[in-house]
Design an enzyme around this catalytic site. Structure first.
Site, short mmCIF file in Angstrom:
data_model
loop_
_atom_site.label_atom_id
_atom_site.label_comp_id
_atom_site.label_asym_id
_atom_site.label_seq_id
_atom_site.Cartn_x
_atom_site.Cartn_y
_atom_site.Cartn_z
N GLY A 131 0.84 -1.19 0.00
CA GLY A 131 0.00 0.00 0.00
C GLY A 131 0.87 1.24 0.00
O GLY A 131 1.98 1.22 0.55
N CYS A 132 0.40 2.30 -0.63
CA CYS A 132 1.24 3.52 -0.70
C CYS A 132 1.38 4.15 0.68
O CYS A 132 2.47 4.60 1.04
CB CYS A 132 0.70 4.49 -1.74
SG CYS A 132 -1.04 4.92 -1.51
N ASN A 133 0.32 4.18 1.45
CA ASN A 133 0.43 4.68 2.82
C ASN A 133 1.29 3.75 3.66
O ASN A 133 2.10 4.20 4.48
CB ASN A 133 -0.96 4.77 3.47
CG ASN A 133 -1.87 5.73 2.74
OD1 ASN A 133 -1.43 6.76 2.23
ND2 ASN A 133 -3.16 5.40 2.69
#
Lengths: 342, 342, 342, 342
Positions: C148-150
Site C-alpha cells: 500500500g502507498c500509505n
C-alpha cells in the site's frame, strides 16, 4: 411578510447556492427541498456546510404540498425540468435554473438540445431571466428562465454595445474561461481533481456549445438582424468564476463610455476604469459583475473582459434577484454580500 | 445606532476579511482604514473585490481622528501593534488581531516573541479573545486580544475536555493542518503559488510554533497545573481553513458527550454526530466550527478533529464577534452567513 | 536483452504511471495493455499524455498471449486481481499492485477486506514488495505484492526504528496526509475537483484504514511481538504525494543516526539533516523518499516525517524497482529521474 | 564524450528545470552552477527536490573557470544576461534563456524592453532558438537565444500556416492562457498562492506584452511583409502549461493538413486528429507540443490550439534541444520523458 420557498433539485451545486443565499434573506423561508435520488437524506448529509441550518430533509417532488409554496426554484437537470414544470400548479411562481425555457423558438430548442420540447405552453410563457435587461417582464412573470452562466457573462459584455451600435456585428469573438462548478456535480472522469487540476483546455470547440443558442436569440433580437458570434469555452482549474475575453471591432473609449451609461445605477455591475482588466478572484461568491475595456495596439479593435461567479450571478444569485422582483422584494435583498478573497 | 469603526492595517488579509464582514453588519460603519505603505490608495486598488463598497481610501494612522471612532480593529503586524495601541486614546475600544496581547505573562511573551513588550500596561489590561470562553470579560473589556488562529482551533478541541477532566493531560498531540492565508500577505518564496500548490509539509516542527505560548497559558490555567501539548503545524495547498487532528487518551463517547454539553446553545459550534469527521471544505468563509470525535481501535484513545476558517472564526470573524459584545450588539450580528461551497 | 512486459489494468493511474516509467527504461518493451471496459481504445484515447508512444491498444486480458510475456504488472482493482492472477500461467513473473497479496495470513486478509481470499496458493507464494527490506526475497520471487502507498510511507519511517529498538512500540501515532491520486480514477463525488480542492479532511478514522493490516503484519514480525500503531489518514487537495508525520517516543538524535545507518547506500532514500522537515513538493514524479527527524520540546519525544510520491515510490515506481530485481536488471534502471518542481 | 556544462542563474525555475533535464542526459556533466544572491548555498538548500544529485554548490559567476566549460546555459534575468554574456569568453558556446538576444533589430529591442542593448555584437551574432524552424543555424551557432515561452507556443500554432499562405494575415487573434511558473520565482503579491489560486485574469492587455516583439519579427519575416497579431495573455491557477487558442481565417481542413505536412517526423510535435482539442494536462513536464485544429460554425474560420509546458518545451527543454544540436548530440537526447499525469 415571509415568502414560502421550495427548491426542486436541491442536491446539486446551484441548489446548494440557492440555500446559502436564501439563508441570508430576511423575508424568505424554505419549506421544501427535493432531491429524487437523495430523498430522505438530511441537508447535513447532502451538504455538510449547511448543517447549521434548520431546514427540512430532502423529499421527492410528489411529496411537496405546493399550495403552501409562494415561489419555487427549479434546479433540476435539463429536460427533467420541463416535464416537472409542465405539471406544477398553473399559478405557482417559478424560477427555473435549467436550460429548458431559455430559447423561445421551439425549433431552436430542438436544434441545440436534440429533443422536442415537452412543455410548449410554458416555454411560450417563460420570460428570459437576465435581470438587468428584462426587469419589467420578470416583475410581471409567473415563470422565469434563468440564463446560461456563460450566456449571461457574454451578454453583460455585449448587449449594450449591440444596442448602441458601436461594434461590428460580424466580428465578435468570445473566448471564455470557466470554472468547474459550471459542469455541476456530475461524476465524469474529466471533472475529477486529479484530471482537472493543474491543467486547462478548450471544450465544445467549433461553435457547438449550447449557450450559442442564447447568444443567437438575444443578440439577433437586439440587433434586429441575425448575429452569430464565435464562441470557445475553456475549462480552468478553479471552482467558481467565468472570465469572458471578447474581441470586438470598435472604438475602445466609446465602448467604455457606452458601458458606463448602460450600467449606471446598476447595483451589481462594476465598470472598471478604462484599461483595467477584471479577475474572477474578485467576484467569488458574490453577485457582482466586473467589466473592463481596453484598446488593442491595432486600431479599431477593443477587448472587453467580463468576470462573474457562475454559481452566483451566473445562476443562483441571478435566480434570487429575479425572485425578489417577482415577489415585490427589494431587488438586491440577500445579494449584497462582498466577494470572498482570498 | 451606528457604531463608527476604524481598521488599522487594512491592506492585509485579516483587514480585508474585516471589511467584508462589517460591510454586511447593519449597525457598523467604517470611517477610517489605515495602511502605512499603501496610504493614499483606494480600497479598489488594494482589494479590487471590495470595489463596490463606498469606503474611505487608506490613510496613515496619524491621520485618523479617533474622537470620531467607537471601536478600532488593529490588524497590524506583531510588534507594531503594541507600539501603536500604546499610543491610542486610553478610552478607545480596541480589538487587536495581532499576537501582541495574547500572553498575559510578559516573560512568556518575551520567550516566544523574542523581544520585551513595549506596552505592559495594555498587556495587563487586555482580555483574551476566545469568545465562547471569555464572554463576560470581553463584554466588559476595553482591549481584547484576538487569539492565534491555530490556537483557537486547538482550544475548541480541548478546553471542555480539560475542564471536565476527561482526558490525560500529559498525552495530548495536536497535528494541525492550515491553509496559506494564515501566513498573511507576505512576500516569501514558499508562499508563491508555484512553490506551495500541489505539495505540503510540516513547519515550525519540534514544538517551536509561537501559538504554543497560548496553549500553555490557557490549558495550564484551566487545569490548575502545567499542561504542555505536542503541536506540529503543516502547510496545506489551500487558501482558507484549519484542521486540527487531536490525539487524546480518554473515552471517546464521554468526550463526545462532554462537547455536546459544553457547546449546547453555542451559535457557531457544531458538534458532529459521533464518529463523523469534519472538513475545512464545510466552514469556508464562515464563522462556524465543526467538531468531530471518534474512538480509535486502541482502547482508551480518541481522536478529536476541529475545522474552522482561519480568516473568519480564527481571526476576523472572532474579532467581530468580540466587537459585537463590546458594543452591546447581538453577538451573532453580521456573522451568520453560510459557508461557501464549492 | 529486452524484456517483454504486459500491464493488466492499464487504464488507471498506476497503469499510466507504469507506462510512463517503462517508456524510459532501456531494456523493457510493452507488448500488451489490458483494460476490460476500455478494450479497443488506443492509449491516446485513454491517456492523451502518452499519445507519443507507439504502443498497442487496450485489449481484454483473455486476448493476451502470455507465452510472449516475460513479466506482467497487474494494476487491477482489489479482488479482481486475485481472480485474474490465480488463472495466469504458473511460471509467469508477476508484480501485483493491488492489495490482494500483501497480507500473508488469510484470516487477516479476510478481516481487513471482508471476503475470503480466492487464490490461497498464490497468496502463500507472494513476497511483500517493500524493496529496501525484501531485496533477496524479491529477486528470487515469481509473484511480488506491491505494498500500500500509505503502508510504504509509514514503514520507511518506522522499520529501522523498530528493528533497532530505539522507540517505544506502544506509543506510535501516524498522522498521514495523502493526495487524491491514491484514491484512483474512480468516479466518486468527494473526488471531484469542486468537492476536493480548497479543503481537507481526515477519512477512515478510528483505526479502520486497510493499510493497518500491513502495518500490523510487518511491525509485529519485526518486533517479534504484536505492535499496533494509531493511524489517521487525511485527504489533501493535491494530486501526488504522501506525507507521514509520525509521533514516537525515543531520543531524536539516536533515531536520526539509526536512519543514517539503515539507509546508507540506498539509492532512493534521502535522510535529511537533523531537524529538517521534508515536503511532498520535492519528490513529485520521482522514486525518492525524503525522511526527516526532529526532537520535540517534550523530552523523549521525536517526530519522524516521511515524504514520497504515492504513484511512483508508493506504487508503480516500487513495482518497477521490484521488476528490475526479478529480471536481473540494475535496480535503479529507469527510476533515477529527478522530481518535477515546480 | 561528456560535455562540461555551466548554468548561470541556477536558482530560478528555468535553472532548476535545466538541472532536472541534464541530470538525465547521458553525455552532459554539470561543472558549475551560479547564483549571485545565493552563492555558497548548496543545491539541496536552494532546490531540495534536487538534493539527491551530486552537484557543486552555487557560486558567483566570476568564480567559474570557463576554460573548463563546453557549453554555458544562461538563465539570468533580462538585461543582466546581456551584460554577462558580453563579457564571457568569445568562443564559449552559449544558450541564453533570457529575452536579451531574441530580437535582431536593436530598435525593436529598445522599443519592447525600454533600454538600449548593451551587447550589440552578440545580439547580431545570436541565432533565434526555435529549434524546429532554425535547426541548421542553431547547429552552427555559438550563441543561441531561447524564445519566449508564449512566443514559442504561438509560433508552433502559426508559422506553418503563414509559410503556406493558408490564413488571412490580418485576422489573427491569439488568446493565450499561461501558468504561473512563466512569471519566474519573483516575489510579487499577485503570484502568492492566496492571490493566484482559484481565479484567473488577463494581463498585459491591449497588445503590450513583450513577446509581441518576437511575433512581429518572426511572422513578418516569414510572410515577407508586416504581420501584426492581436495577443492577450491570461494567468491561470496552475504551475506549468501554456495553451494558445488562435482564431484564424482559413479552411480548417487545409490548416490541419498543412500542420501534418509541416510537422511530419518532428519528434516533439503531435498534431492531433482533426477536431480534437489539446490540453496542458497532457504535456506537463515534457518537451512535447500538442496541436489541434477545428473549424468554427462560421464558414472560413478555424481555431488552432497549441499546448506545451512553458518550463520545458517553452524554455529549458528547448534550450537543451538546442544545446544537443550545438554539441553534435542527438537532438532528442535527454528529452523524451513522457509527461506527468496526473
Amino acid at each position: 411578510m415571509t415568502h414560502k420557498i421550495a427548491i426542486l433539485g436541491a442536491s446539486g451545486y446551484t441548489g446548494a447556492e440557492l440555500i446559502r443565499l436564501i439563508a441570508g434573506h430576511p423575508n424568505m423561508e424554505i419549506v421544501a427541498l427535493s432531491g429524487e435520488r437523495k430523498a430522505g437524506m438530511t441537508l447535513a448529509e447532502v451538504f455538510p456546510h449547511l448543517r447549521h441550518l434548520d431546514l427540512p430533509a430532502l423529499c421527492r417532488i410528489d411529496e411537496i404540498d405546493f399550495s403552501n409554496v409562494d415561489l419555487c426554484f427549479c434546479a433540476l437537470p435539463h429536460k427533467t425540468s420541463q416535464e416537472v414544470i409542465r405539471d406544477l400548479p398553473a399559478d405557482l411562481k417559478i424560477v427555473d435554473l435549467s436550460a429548458d425555457f431559455r430559447l423561445r423558438d421551439p425549433a431552436a430548442y430542438e436544434k441545440w438540445y436534440g429533443n422536442a420540447h415537452a412543455a410548449l405552453a410554458q416555454q411560450e410563457e417563460a420570460v428570459y431571466g437576465l435581470t438587468e435587461f428584462y426587469r419589467d417582464e420578470i416583475s410581471a412573470a409567473r415563470l422565469v428562465a434563468g440564463t446560461g452562466c456563460n450566456a449571461a457573462t457574454g451578454q453583460f459584455a455585449l448587449r449594450p454595445l449591440i444596442s448602441a451600435g458601436v461594434i461590428d456585428l460580424d466580428e465578435i469573438i468570445l473566448d471564455l474561461k470557466c470554472a468547474v462548478s459550471g459542469a455541476g456535480r456530475s461524476l465524469k472522469e474529466n471533472l475529477l481533481h486529479a484530471e482537472l487540476s493543474e491543467g486547462y483546455n478548450a471544450y465544445a470547440i467549433g461553435g457547438t456549445h449550447r449557450h450559442l443558442g442564447e447568444f443567437d436569440q438575444e443578440f439577433s433580437a437586439l440587433a434586429g438582424r441575425p448575429v452569430r458570434v464565435q464562441f470557445t469555452p475553456h475549462l480552468i482549474p478553479a471552482n467558481r468564476g467565468i472570465l469572458a475575453t471578447v474581441y470586438v471591432r470598435g472604438e475602445a473609449e466609446e465602448i467604455h463610455a457606452t458601458f458606463q451609461r448602460a450600467y449606471e445605477g446598476e447595483p451589481f455591475i462594476e465598470v472598471l476604469p478604462f484599461g483595467e482588466a477584471p479577475s474572477t478572484h474578485h467576484v467569488r461568491g458574490s453577485n457582482f459583475v466586473h467589466l473592463g475595456v481596453t484598446s488593442d495596439r491595432i486600431n479599431g479593435r477593443a477587448i472587453v473582459i467580463a468576470a462573474l461567479d457562475n454559481l452566483t450571478k451566473g445562476s443562483s444569485g441571478q435566480a434570487l434577484q429575479n425572485a425578489n422582483l417577482m415577489l415585490r422584494e427589494k431587488e438586491t435583498e440577500g445579494l449584497m454580500m462582498a466577494p470572498l478573497f482570498p
